[in-house]
Scaffold this active site. Structure first.
Site, mmCIF file in Angstrom:
data_model
loop_
_atom_site.group_PDB
_atom_site.id
_atom_site.type_symbol
_atom_site.label_atom_id
_atom_site.label_comp_id
_atom_site.label_asym_id
_atom_site.label_seq_id
_atom_site.Cartn_x
_atom_site.Cartn_y
_atom_site.Cartn_z
ATOM 1 N N SER A 68 -10.014 112.216 40.124
ATOM 2 C CA SER A 68 -10.955 112.249 41.254
ATOM 3 C C SER A 68 -11.090 110.543 41.814
ATOM 4 O O SER A 68 -10.300 110.185 42.388
ATOM 5 C CB SER A 68 -12.187 112.096 40.628
ATOM 6 N N ASP A 284 -14.342 111.211 48.424
ATOM 7 C CA ASP A 284 -13.791 110.803 47.447
ATOM 8 C C ASP A 284 -12.141 111.290 47.150
ATOM 9 O O ASP A 284 -11.227 111.800 48.222
ATOM 10 C CB ASP A 284 -14.114 110.825 45.975
ATOM 11 N N ALA A 385 -26.070 112.742 43.785
ATOM 12 C CA ALA A 385 -26.184 111.975 45.094
ATOM 13 C C ALA A 385 -25.055 110.840 45.436
ATOM 14 O O ALA A 385 -25.129 110.685 46.518
ATOM 15 C CB ALA A 385 -27.725 109.987 44.583
ATOM 16 N N ASN A 386 -24.718 111.331 44.479
ATOM 17 C CA ASN A 386 -23.164 110.480 44.429
ATOM 18 C C ASN A 386 -22.361 111.428 45.900
ATOM 19 O O ASN A 386 -20.988 110.807 45.916
ATOM 20 C CB ASN A 386 -22.323 109.928 43.693
ATOM 21 N N ARG A 511 -27.843 105.204 30.682
ATOM 22 C CA ARG A 511 -27.179 106.739 29.926
ATOM 23 C C ARG A 511 -25.419 106.469 29.980
ATOM 24 O O ARG A 511 -24.852 105.711 31.016
ATOM 25 C CB ARG A 511 -26.746 108.117 30.634
ATOM 26 N N GLY A 514 -19.972 109.606 31.493
ATOM 27 C CA GLY A 514 -19.152 110.554 30.819
ATOM 28 C C GLY A 514 -17.480 110.226 30.900
ATOM 29 O O GLY A 514 -16.913 111.470 30.191
HETATM 30 C C1 LIG Z 1 -23.360 108.194 38.462
HETATM 31 C C2 LIG Z 1 -22.085 109.108 38.440
HETATM 32 O O1 LIG Z 1 -22.179 108.613 39.812
HETATM 33 N N1 LIG Z 1 -21.829 109.670 37.626
HETATM 34 C C3 LIG Z 1 -20.677 110.473 38.275
HETATM 35 C C4 LIG Z 1 -19.674 110.128 36.811
HETATM 36 O O2 LIG Z 1 -20.595 110.557 35.766
HETATM 37 P P1 LIG Z 1 -20.804 109.468 34.662
HETATM 38 O O3 LIG Z 1 -20.460 110.291 33.444
HETATM 39 O O4 LIG Z 1 -21.902 108.936 35.117
HETATM 40 O O5 LIG Z 1 -19.053 108.602 34.549
HETATM 41 O O6 LIG Z 1 -18.367 111.015 37.342
HETATM 42 C C5 LIG Z 1 -18.404 112.333 37.635
HETATM 43 C C6 LIG Z 1 -17.670 113.337 37.809
HETATM 44 O O7 LIG Z 1 -17.047 112.890 38.642
HETATM 45 C C7 LIG Z 1 -20.265 112.754 38.208
HETATM 46 O O8 LIG Z 1 -20.375 114.223 38.556
HETATM 47 C C8 LIG Z 1 -21.377 112.049 37.727
HETATM 48 O O9 LIG Z 1 -22.788 112.035 38.910
HETATM 49 MG MG LIG Z 2 -13.898 113.550 42.860
#
Ligand SMILES: CC(=O)N[C@H]1[C@@H](OP(=O)(O)O)O[C@H](CO)[C@@H](O)[C@@H]1O
Ligand SMILES: [Mg+2]
Length: 550
Positions: A68, A284, A385-386, A511, A514
Site C-alpha cells: 500500500s 495511495d 479518516a485516511n 494505540r 498494526g
Molecule cells: C492511523 C491510520 O491511518 N492507520 C492505518 C494503518 O493501520 P495501523 O494499524 O494504524 O498501522 O494502515 C491500515 C491499513 O492500510 C489502515 O486500515 C489504518 O487506518
Molecule cells: Mg492502500
C-alpha cells in the site's frame, strides 16, 4: 493428507526457508515487511489461500501482493475471502503460525492439524481457485512466483495471475466471480461497470444543476492508480481530470500519495502555487485510499485537507437526500442507514453526521472491523479518516431499489431509485476503492453543483495531530473501547486523561500500529497549537512508559 500431498509440501517448502529471528504477524492489513524477507511468507500464504478455497467449496480466493502506502522497498500480502472481503479473522492465527513455522516439517504438521480441525479435504478430490494480483513494486514479480509455488503445492489448486491491478480491483474480481457468478470477471468488466454506473449518475443530474465544476488534478502516488485512471478516463468522455505522479518518474509513495497528504497535511510533490484554486485528489500506492485537497495561496505548500471523514459526510448526505425523495411517505419501508468510523475520525465529522440524524458507530482501526459493522445495515457507509471506505448495500435494499426504479410512477422518485442503484454499482461492494470513490465524489459534486470549498464547508475540522513513537515492544499496549482507552501498561491512561482535560475540546488516544513497528498518538483540540502540544506531551509519556529505557 495423502503421501503425494505430503511430499509436495515438504519439497516445495524447503525451497522457501523463513527469515531467521523475525516474528511475522498478519496485522491490520496482512503481512508487511521489507520485501527481501517475504518470499517464504508469500509462498505460505499461497498455501493458505488454496486451503481457504478448498474450505469454501472451491470458491475463488484472492491473494494481493502490496504494501500500500509503505515505502517501495517494503511489500506485503493479504488474502481476500469469497465475497471479496478481508480474510475471515478466525483464520488469522493460522496465518501467523504458518508464516512463523521454523522448518518444513513443522509447517506440514500445522497444515495437517488445521486441515483436520477445519475438515478441509487434502486428497486432491476437490479443486481450488486463486486470483493473484500485485501493485507496481518491482519485488512483486518474484513474490508472485513464490505465491504460485505455494498454491501449486496443494493438489487441485490453480492460480490465475491478474498482473498489476489495484487492491480493490482484485477484491472486486474475486467477489464478481463468486457472487455474481461471472466466472471470467476481469479488469475489463470492472472498468465497464464503474464507467457505466458513473455515466448513469451524470445522466440523472437535473438540468438546472448542470453547470461545470472545473478541472480535477489527481496525485497517483507514483503507484498503480495512475495507469488505471488513465484507462478509466479514456472510457469516460465526462471526466475533466489531469493525472500526475503516475509513476513514470518519481518514487512510489515518496512525498506523494494519500497517506503522505493526509498525515503531513502538505501538498504532494509535483503540486504547487500554480494549482491554487483547483480541486485536487490523492490516491495511495495501491489505490484503495482517497483524499481531496486544495492548495492554500502563499501557504508554503500547506493544504486544506478534505479527508475520508468529509468524503463519508458527502456520501451520507447524498444518500440521505435521495432516500428522502424516495420515501417521503412515512408509512413506507425505510432502509436502515448506518455510518461507521474509527477513533481517528475528526470529532467535528461525528458531530455533523449525528446532526444529519444518522446513527454513528465506532470500531477499532482496520477496514475489516468497519466493513463487518457496516454490513449490519441496509445501507452501511464506512470510512477511515485516511480515506479508505465504501458504501455497502444489503441484498434486501438492492431488491427494494430494483423494484422501485421500475415500478415507481413519479419521475423524481424513479430517478432517486435509479441514482441509488447506480451508486451501488459504482462503489466497490468488496472493499474501499479510490477510483470508484473518486468517481462518486465527482458525480455528487456535479449533481449538487458544488465547488470543493463548498463541500469542505460542510463542517470545520477540529485541529488534530498524529505522531508515531518507536517503543521497545508495541504489543505491550493493550486498548479497549474501540481503542480509545489504554488498559495496559497500568497508569498510562490516567496520565493521558490528566493531560487531555487541560485543553478545550481535547481528545487524545494511543494505540499500537498494526502495520508499522510504532505506537501511534492522536490528539485533537480547539486550536492547532494545543493539538500539537497535547500530542507531543503524550508521545513523551509513551516513551517514558514503553521506550528503550533499561
Ligand atoms: C492511523 C491510520 O491511518 N492507520 C492505518 C494503518 O493501520 P495501523 O494499524 O494504524 O498501522 O494502515 C491500515 C491499513 O492500510 C489502515 O486500515 C489504518 O487506518
Ligand atoms: Mg492502500
Amino acid at each position: 493428507m495423502d503421501s503425494q500431498q505430503r511430499s509436495m509440501l515438504l519439497e516445495s517448502s524447503s525451497l522457501f526457508p523463513p527469515p531467521k529471528g523475525i516474528k511475522l504477524s498478519y496485522g491490520t492489513a496482512g503481512f508487511r515487511a521489507d520485501a527481501s524477507i517475504l518470499q517464504s511468507t508469500v509462498f505460505r500464504m499461497g498455501i493458505l489461500a488454496a486451503l481457504r478455497s478448498l474450505k469454501t467449496e472451491g470458491a475463488v480466493i484472492g491473494l494481493m501482493i502490496t504494501a500500500s502506502h509503505n515505502k517501495v522497498s517494503d511489500n506485503g500480502v493479504k488474502v481476500a475471502d469469497p465475497n471479496g472481503e478481508m480474510l475471515t479473522q478466525h483464520w488469522e492465527p493460522f496465518a501467523d503460525s504458518l508464516a512463523n513455522a521454523p522448518d518444513p516439517h513443522s509447517l506440514l504438521q500445522l497444515i495437517a492439524d488445521f486441515a483436520k480441525k477445519e475438515e478441509i479435504p487434502l486428497n486432491g478430490s476437490k479443486a481450488a481457485a486463486i486470483l493473484l494480483g500485485r501493485d507496481t513494486r518491482p519485488s512483486g514479480e518474484f513474490l508472485v512466483e513464490a505465491a504460485k509455488q505455494g498454491i501449486c503445492s496443494v493438489i487441485g489448486a490453480a492460480a490465475s495471475d491478474m498482473g498489476v491491478v489495484t487492491t480493490p480491483q482484485l477484491h472486486w474480481m474475486v467477489r464478481a466471480r463468486n457472487k455474481d457468478l461471472k466466472a471470467s470477471a476481469s479488469e475489463l468488466d470492472y472498468f465497464d461497470q464503474v464507467s457505466t454506473s458513473f455515466r448513469c449518475l451524470i445522466d440523472l443530474i437535473p438540468k438546472k444543476s448542470h453547470h461545470g465544476i472545473g478541472k480535477l488534478i489527481v496525485d497517483c502516488a507514483n503507484g498503480v492508480g495512475g495507469e488505471k485512471l488513465r484507462i478509466l478516463k479514456e472510457k469516460l468522455n465526462w471526466l475533466d481530470a489531469e493525472i500526475r505522479n503516475s509513476g513514470e518518474q518519481g518514487i512510489l509513495n515518496e512525498q506523494v500519495g494519500a497517506d503522505y497528504v493526509q498525515k503531513d497535511k502538505v501538498a504532494p510533490q509535483g503540486f504547487g502555487p500554480h494549482d491554487v484554486g483547483t480541486r485536487c485528489a490523492s490516491l495511495d500506492g495501491d489505490a484503495d485510499r482517497l483524499v481531496y485537497f486544495t492548495i492554500i495561496p502563499n501557504g508554503n505548500n500547506q493544504i486544506n485537507l478534505v479527508d475520508g471523514d468529509k468524503i463519508l459526510s458527502l456520501f451520507a448526505l447524498f444518500i440521505k437526500d435521495q432516500l428522502s425523495i424516495l420515501t417521503d411517505d412515512k408509512n413506507e419501508y425505510q432502509p436502515r442507514v448506518g455510518v461507521v468510523q474509527t477513533a481517528y475520525a475528526n470529532g467535528a465529522s461525528t458531530k455533523y453526521l449525528n446532526q444529519l440524524g444518522l446513527q454513528v458507530i465506532f470500531t477499532p482501526t482496520g477496514v475489516k472491523y468497519l466493513h463487518e459493522k457496516a454490513q449490519e445495515f441496509d445501507i452501511g457507509i464506512y470510512f477511515e479518516a485516511n480515506g479508505h471506505g465504501t458504501i455497502l448495500f444489503s441484498d434486501h435494499s438492492l431488491c427494494w431499489l430494483e423494484d422501485r426504479k421500475s415500478t415507481e410512477k413519479g419521475l423524481e422518485k424513479q430517478n432517486a431509485a435509479k441514482r441509488l442503484w447506480a451508486v451501488s454499482k459504482l462503489i466497490n461492494q468488496a472493499v474501499g476503492d479510490a477510483l470508484s470513490g473518486l468517481l462518486l465524489v465527482e458525480a455528487i459534486l456535479q449533481h449538487m453543483g458544488w465547488s470543493v470549498d463548498k463541500w469542505n464547508d460542510l463542517y470545520h475540522d477540529l485541529p488534530s495531530r498524529q505522531l508515531k513513537v518507536k517503543v521497545a515492544d508495541r504489543t505491550a499496549v493493550v486498548t479497549t473501547n474501540a481503542e480509545t482507552i489504554v488498559e495496559k501498561p497500568p497508569g498510562i491512561q490516567e496520565a493521558i486523561t490528566a493531560l487531555t482535560v487541560k485543553y478545550p475540546q481535547g481528545r487524545c488516544f494511543v494505540r499500537p500500529s498494526g502495520t508499522e513497528d510504532v505506537v501511534r498518538v492522536y490528539a485533537e483540540a480547539n486550536i492547532q497549537e494545543s493539538a500539537d502540544e497535547l500530542a507531543t506531551c503524550v508521545a513523551k509519556l509513551v516513551d517514558q512508559f514503553l521506550g528503550f529505557h533499561s
